[in-house]
Design a protein around this motif. Structure first.
Motif, PDB file in Angstrom:
ATOM      1  N   GLU A   1     -36.068   2.355 -30.251  1.00  0.00           N
ATOM      2  CA  GLU A   1     -35.404   3.183 -29.249  1.00  0.00           C
ATOM      3  C   GLU A   1     -35.134   4.591 -29.778  1.00  0.00           C
ATOM      4  OE1 GLU A   1     -33.419   0.600 -30.658  1.00  0.00           O
ATOM      5  OE2 GLU A   1     -31.702   1.672 -31.467  1.00  0.00           O
ATOM      6  N   ASN A   2     -34.800   5.514 -28.866  1.00  0.00           N
ATOM      7  CA  ASN A   2     -34.396   6.856 -29.272  1.00  0.00           C
ATOM      8  C   ASN A   2     -33.194   6.717 -30.196  1.00  0.00           C
ATOM      9  OD1 ASN A   2     -35.095   7.488 -25.951  1.00  0.00           O
ATOM     10  ND2 ASN A   2     -36.184   8.560 -27.527  1.00  0.00           N
TER      11      ASN A   2
ATOM     12  N   GLN B   1     -42.496  16.158 -33.883  1.00  0.00           N
ATOM     13  CA  GLN B   1     -42.481  15.796 -32.472  1.00  0.00           C
ATOM     14  C   GLN B   1     -42.508  17.046 -31.597  1.00  0.00           C
ATOM     15  OE1 GLN B   1     -39.165  13.404 -31.267  1.00  0.00           O
ATOM     16  NE2 GLN B   1     -39.902  13.255 -29.205  1.00  0.00           N
TER      17      GLN B   1
ATOM     18  N   ILE C   1     -47.158  12.390 -26.545  1.00  0.00           N
ATOM     19  CA  ILE C   1     -46.306  12.969 -25.500  1.00  0.00           C
ATOM     20  C   ILE C   1     -47.018  14.140 -24.825  1.00  0.00           C
ATOM     21  CG2 ILE C   1     -44.263  14.438 -25.133  1.00  0.00           C
ATOM     22  CD1 ILE C   1     -42.681  12.614 -26.843  1.00  0.00           C
ATOM     23  N   GLY C   2     -47.041  14.133 -23.509  1.00  0.00           N
ATOM     24  CA  GLY C   2     -47.643  15.230 -22.759  1.00  0.00           C
ATOM     25  C   GLY C   2     -49.170  15.240 -22.773  1.00  0.00           C
ATOM     26  N   GLN C   3     -49.782  14.210 -23.354  1.00  0.00           N
ATOM     27  CA  GLN C   3     -51.244  14.170 -23.410  1.00  0.00           C
ATOM     28  C   GLN C   3     -51.773  13.302 -22.271  1.00  0.00           C
ATOM     29  OE1 GLN C   3     -52.782  16.081 -25.653  1.00  0.00           O
ATOM     30  NE2 GLN C   3     -50.809  16.656 -26.495  1.00  0.00           N
ATOM     31  N   ASP C   4     -52.871  13.738 -21.669  1.00  0.00           N
ATOM     32  CA  ASP C   4     -53.450  12.909 -20.626  1.00  0.00           C
ATOM     33  C   ASP C   4     -54.401  11.885 -21.255  1.00  0.00           C
ATOM     34  OD1 ASP C   4     -56.023  14.047 -20.970  1.00  0.00           O
ATOM     35  OD2 ASP C   4     -55.507  15.690 -19.635  1.00  0.00           O
ATOM     36  N   TYR C   5     -55.026  11.093 -20.392  1.00  0.00           N
ATOM     37  CA  TYR C   5     -55.870   9.994 -20.843  1.00  0.00           C
ATOM     38  C   TYR C   5     -56.958  10.437 -21.827  1.00  0.00           C
ATOM     39  CZ  TYR C   5     -59.177   6.129 -20.573  1.00  0.00           C
ATOM     40  OH  TYR C   5     -60.027   5.114 -20.885  1.00  0.00           O
ATOM     41  N   LEU C   6     -57.683  11.500 -21.461  1.00  0.00           N
ATOM     42  CA  LEU C   6     -58.810  11.926 -22.289  1.00  0.00           C
ATOM     43  C   LEU C   6     -58.328  12.470 -23.625  1.00  0.00           C
ATOM     44  CD1 LEU C   6     -60.804  13.597 -19.397  1.00  0.00           C
ATOM     45  CD2 LEU C   6     -61.216  11.356 -20.412  1.00  0.00           C
ATOM     46  N   GLN C   7     -57.210  13.189 -23.602  1.00  0.00           N
ATOM     47  CA  GLN C   7     -56.667  13.732 -24.849  1.00  0.00           C
ATOM     48  C   GLN C   7     -56.139  12.621 -25.757  1.00  0.00           C
ATOM     49  OE1 GLN C   7     -53.974  16.256 -22.871  1.00  0.00           O
ATOM     50  NE2 GLN C   7     -55.402  17.967 -22.734  1.00  0.00           N
TER      51      GLN C   7
ATOM     52  N   HIS D   1     -43.682   5.757 -28.862  1.00  0.00           N
ATOM     53  CA  HIS D   1     -43.156   4.875 -27.824  1.00  0.00           C
ATOM     54  C   HIS D   1     -44.278   4.355 -26.950  1.00  0.00           C
ATOM     55  CE1 HIS D   1     -39.144   7.136 -27.859  1.00  0.00           C
ATOM     56  NE2 HIS D   1     -38.987   5.964 -28.396  1.00  0.00           N
TER      57      HIS D   1
ATOM     58  N   GLU E   1     -49.366   1.528 -24.810  1.00  0.00           N
ATOM     59  CA  GLU E   1     -50.788   1.380 -24.510  1.00  0.00           C
ATOM     60  C   GLU E   1     -51.640   2.012 -25.616  1.00  0.00           C
ATOM     61  OE1 GLU E   1     -51.521  -0.721 -22.489  1.00  0.00           O
ATOM     62  OE2 GLU E   1     -49.663  -0.857 -21.339  1.00  0.00           O
TER      63      GLU E   1
ATOM     64  N   VAL F   1     -51.657  -0.531 -28.295  1.00  0.00           N
ATOM     65  CA  VAL F   1     -52.541  -1.645 -27.943  1.00  0.00           C
ATOM     66  C   VAL F   1     -53.990  -1.286 -28.301  1.00  0.00           C
ATOM     67  CG1 VAL F   1     -53.564  -2.870 -25.984  1.00  0.00           C
ATOM     68  CG2 VAL F   1     -51.084  -2.690 -26.182  1.00  0.00           C
ATOM     69  N   ASP F   2     -54.380  -0.046 -28.093  1.00  0.00           N
ATOM     70  CA  ASP F   2     -55.738   0.384 -28.438  1.00  0.00           C
ATOM     71  C   ASP F   2     -55.950   0.441 -29.944  1.00  0.00           C
ATOM     72  OD1 ASP F   2     -56.828   0.627 -25.936  1.00  0.00           O
ATOM     73  OD2 ASP F   2     -56.118   2.679 -25.652  1.00  0.00           O
TER      74      ASP F   2
ATOM     75  N   LEU G   1     -37.993  -1.459 -26.079  1.00  0.00           N
ATOM     76  CA  LEU G   1     -39.394  -1.319 -25.697  1.00  0.00           C
ATOM     77  C   LEU G   1     -39.722  -2.360 -24.639  1.00  0.00           C
ATOM     78  CD1 LEU G   1     -40.872  -1.012 -29.281  1.00  0.00           C
ATOM     79  CD2 LEU G   1     -40.695   0.816 -27.600  1.00  0.00           C
TER      80      LEU G   1
ATOM     81  N   SER H   1     -53.803  17.245 -18.161  1.00  0.00           N
ATOM     82  CA  SER H   1     -53.028  18.405 -18.598  1.00  0.00           C
ATOM     83  C   SER H   1     -53.715  19.664 -18.094  1.00  0.00           C
ATOM     84  CB  SER H   1     -52.988  18.483 -20.124  1.00  0.00           C
ATOM     85  OG  SER H   1     -52.477  17.313 -20.652  1.00  0.00           O
TER      86      SER H   1
ATOM     87  N   GLU I   1     -42.316  15.403 -15.303  1.00  0.00           N
ATOM     88  CA  GLU I   1     -42.371  14.501 -16.461  1.00  0.00           C
ATOM     89  C   GLU I   1     -40.993  14.270 -17.092  1.00  0.00           C
ATOM     90  OE1 GLU I   1     -45.662  14.797 -19.216  1.00  0.00           O
ATOM     91  OE2 GLU I   1     -46.569  16.297 -17.922  1.00  0.00           O
TER      92      GLU I   1
ATOM     93  N   ASP J   1     -37.750   6.431 -24.409  1.00  0.00           N
ATOM     94  CA  ASP J   1     -38.425   5.172 -24.718  1.00  0.00           C
ATOM     95  C   ASP J   1     -38.710   4.426 -23.408  1.00  0.00           C
ATOM     96  OD1 ASP J   1     -36.075   3.477 -24.174  1.00  0.00           O
ATOM     97  OD2 ASP J   1     -35.265   4.381 -25.989  1.00  0.00           O
ATOM     98  N   PRO J   2     -39.643   3.460 -23.453  1.00  0.00           N
ATOM     99  CA  PRO J   2     -40.102   2.850 -22.197  1.00  0.00           C
ATOM    100  C   PRO J   2     -38.999   2.228 -21.343  1.00  0.00           C
ATOM    101  CG  PRO J   2     -41.544   2.220 -24.001  1.00  0.00           C
ATOM    102  CD  PRO J   2     -40.407   2.979 -24.618  1.00  0.00           C
TER     103      PRO J   2
ATOM    104  N   HIS K   1     -47.254  10.858 -16.207  1.00  0.00           N
ATOM    105  CA  HIS K   1     -48.450  10.214 -16.760  1.00  0.00           C
ATOM    106  C   HIS K   1     -48.281   8.696 -16.808  1.00  0.00           C
ATOM    107  CE1 HIS K   1     -50.591  13.766 -17.972  1.00  0.00           C
ATOM    108  NE2 HIS K   1     -49.566  14.221 -18.672  1.00  0.00           N
TER     109      HIS K   1
ATOM    110  N   GLY L   1     -58.566  12.344 -16.067  1.00  0.00           N
ATOM    111  CA  GLY L   1     -57.590  12.396 -17.150  1.00  0.00           C
ATOM    112  C   GLY L   1     -56.377  11.521 -16.898  1.00  0.00           C
ATOM    113  N   VAL L   2     -56.503  10.562 -15.975  1.00  0.00           N
ATOM    114  CA  VAL L   2     -55.370   9.718 -15.606  1.00  0.00           C
ATOM    115  C   VAL L   2     -55.505   8.351 -16.279  1.00  0.00           C
ATOM    116  CG1 VAL L   2     -54.232   8.558 -13.678  1.00  0.00           C
ATOM    117  CG2 VAL L   2     -55.085  10.897 -13.403  1.00  0.00           C
ATOM    118  N   THR L   3     -54.424   7.881 -16.884  1.00  0.00           N
ATOM    119  CA  THR L   3     -54.431   6.565 -17.513  1.00  0.00           C
ATOM    120  C   THR L   3     -54.238   5.496 -16.452  1.00  0.00           C
ATOM    121  OG1 THR L   3     -53.438   7.517 -19.475  1.00  0.00           O
ATOM    122  CG2 THR L   3     -53.376   5.131 -19.299  1.00  0.00           C
TER     123      THR L   3
ATOM    124  N   ARG M   1     -52.968  -1.004 -17.279  1.00  0.00           N
ATOM    125  CA  ARG M   1     -53.744  -2.141 -17.807  1.00  0.00           C
ATOM    126  C   ARG M   1     -53.949  -3.229 -16.764  1.00  0.00           C
ATOM    127  NH1 ARG M   1     -56.069  -1.454 -23.015  1.00  0.00           N
ATOM    128  NH2 ARG M   1     -54.727   0.105 -23.948  1.00  0.00           N
TER     129      ARG M   1
END
Lengths: 276, 280
Positions: free
Chosen positions: A36-37, A83, A164-170, A193, A196, A199-200, A234, B41, B170, B176-177, B203, B241-243, B246
């Motif tokens: 956690e934070n 961060q 943080i702030g990154q999209d899927y491709l990034q 945090h 997914e 998990v990868d 989590l 982004s 955002e 945290d989740p 996101h 660019g979208v997740t 799952r």
């Protein structure tokens, strides 16, 4: 190898962020630190490059106690990406920001240019080489921060919330960078945090809560421990949660992504009922 | 009653920059909708949000073309302080929004600025803190609070103004989740109970899409997909660019086995109900 031995850390304001943390990180490992934070994750990794020195206990990097080394000596070995990247930038252009550490470490001019070009391309920042770091978007700043550390090729790459702030491709690109780093036998430690993402990557997982390590295990085991995940604020991966809803056997482990679940579901599929 | 948001043929270019970052956006959002806005982004989602409360063009300047009305007000002709009464804005980092010494003062700040009388201010602050369940922290200093609590206070200070639309850019990036999920649950409550129109940039579709009545995907300044989440997830969103959550990816695998599920599940509850019908 990074060794953390019964470390306590108390901030000047009296807040004790680490309360007896012990941990060994071997060369070539990939580790995610989660929780956690305010659990103490960032405080812990700041000990790896000597930014913080333990109030009690000891941290050593490749056999040397961090008390005996300067941050400058350690940071050649342990590359830490903060961060909040704003805390890290001070150059006028993206290009200079990336070249800074290389110049500092005494690299040759043409080698600097070669490396800077390569990493700019890789991180999708090539069009921004003359821009001010502060004019970039949040996601771009994050990639610049990673670039300026990856470029000097440290033995240990320590990333604080890289997605943080990154999209899927990034995110895919960041995973690729970590993987290629690991392939060279180097070590990656990631505070995150982002389940997914974990998990990868399937790293060894250290779960922290209130200044202590509450679990240190493989991704398969840690992410299937719903009770401890909950304690660390989590949520389980979606697929793991689904598997528990469907089967709930004790000992259901390592069902983390769609392919894991498909392996279990496939033999059970009936041809009787077909969803339209 | 006017629509919550009405946008026609909108284009925008930042001052001193080449090229439009908003390109021919057309959009109608009814009151009480919960819109989830996502995309790569730099796709323009933050810029579009800044148009909703008038930061564009009044603060950022630049070149705004086309029509935009929010809560019945023409954004271009309405000053920011007036728009702020109708549109609440929540940023990624609550630290950029909280500055007072106590929670109470922060929530009251906007109201005091309006010159509202003390009794009314007190009543609204009480109510807003109650709604976000932070009443017991009214005398705390914002900097003593956790990230999730700070974000709740930011939401309370916006709610106190009694807006018609709340726009969040955002808001859970640093959370945290579990804390993020609680923020989404709070937004769902505000949407259901108060009828507040919500525009949420995110996101984290795995946690947020179950609460949205509408999902919009932006790419290169345009809205390229717009519909209810279960329908939109039939599209391959990764290219934008979208997740993709799952769960949705699992149902795609299932599709390859010949099981086509029309109404894609957004929660594990829904997913397990669907699966129970097709496994022995």
């Amino acid at each position: 190898m990074i060794e953390v031995l019964d470390v306590y850390y108390t901030y000047p304001n009296g807040f004790t962020a680490l309360k007896g943390v012990s941990l060994t990180i071997d060369r070539g490992e990939c580790i995610a630190i989660m929780g956690e934070n305010g659990a103490g994750k960032t405080t812990l990794i700041k000990h790896f490059n000597g930014l913080l020195k333990p109030t009690k206990g000891a941290v050593s990097v490749d056999g040397s106690n961090t008390m005996d080394l300067s941050v400058a000596q350690l940071s050649r070995k342990v590359g830490l990406v903060f961060q909040n990247p704003d805390h890290q930038f001070f150059s006028e252009t993206v290009e200079d920001e990336i070249a800074f550490a290389l110049k500092n470490f005494g690299f040759q001019e043409d080698e600097i240019k070669r490396r800077v070009d390569q990493v700019l391309e890789r991180m999708g920042l090539i069009h921004y080489r003359q821009s001010s770091p502060f004019n970039l978007s949040g996601g771009e700043k994050k990639r610049l921060a990673i670039a300026s550390v990856v470029v000097f090729n440290p033995d240990y790459l320590v990333l604080d919330e890289p997605t943080i702030g990154q999209d899927y491709l990034q995110k895919r690109e960041i995973i690729e960078i970590i993987r290629s780093f690991l392939k060279e036998g180097k070590t990656a430690v990631i505070v995150t945090h982002d389940l997914e993402f974990v998990v990868d990557l399937r790293p060894r997982i250290i779960l922290m809560s209130q200044g202590r390590i509450i679990l240190d295990d493989t991704a398969d085991k840690a992410l299937s421990n719903l009770k401890l995940l909950d304690e660390a604020s989590l949520l389980p991966p979606q697929i793991t949660e689904l598997a528990y809803r469907l089967f709930n056997p004790p000992g259901l482990e390592g069902v983390l992504d769609e392919k894991d679940l498909m392996k279990i579901i496939k033999p059970l599929l009936t041809r009787r009922v077909k969803q339209q | 009653m006017p629509r919550a948001i009405e946008v026609r043929g909108l284009y925008y270019r930042y001052e001193g920059m080449d090229g439009d970052v908003i390109v021919d956006v057309n959009l109608e959002v009814e009151r009480g909708e919960f819109v989830l806005l996502t995309g790569a982004s730099g796709c323009g989602k933050t810029t579009l949000c800044r148009c909703f409360n008038g930061l564009i063009p009044h603060f950022y300047g630049g070149d705004l073309r086309g029509e935009i009305c929010v809560a019945g007000f023409n954004v271009r002709e309405t000053p920011i302080h007036k728009m702020a009464l109708k549109v609440g804005f929540i940023f990624q980092n609550p630290d950029s929004q909280l500055f007072s010494l106590t929670v109470e003062r922060d929530v009251a700040f906007g109201l005091e600025n309006l010159g509202m009388d003390r009794e009314e201010i007190k009543r609204r602050v009480d109510w807003a803190l109650e709604v976000v369940r932070m009443k017991e922290y009214r005398h705390s200093a914002p900097y003593e609070l956790s990230g999730g609590q700070k974000q709740r206070i930011a939401i309370a200070s916006v709610l106190a103004m009694n807006p018609e639309v709340i726009v969040l850019d955002e808001p859970t990036a640093y959370l945290d989740p579990k804390t993020a999920l609680r923020i989404f649950q709070l937004l769902d409550e505000l949407n259901q109970r108060l009828g507040l129109t919500v525009v949420l940039v995110e996101h984290r579709l795995d946690l947020a899409s179950r609460y949205a009545s509408r999902l919009m995907v932006m790419s290169r300044g345009r809205i390229v997909l717009d519909g209810d989440p279960t329908t939109l997830f039939h599209h391959r969103l990764e290219g934008y660019g979208v997740t993709t959550p799952r769960l949705i990816r699992f149902f795609r695998e299932l599709e390859r086995e010949g099981y086509i599920v029309e109404k894609l599940p957004l929660t594990t509850e829904e997913a397990s109900a669907v699966l129970r019908r097709i496994i022995s």
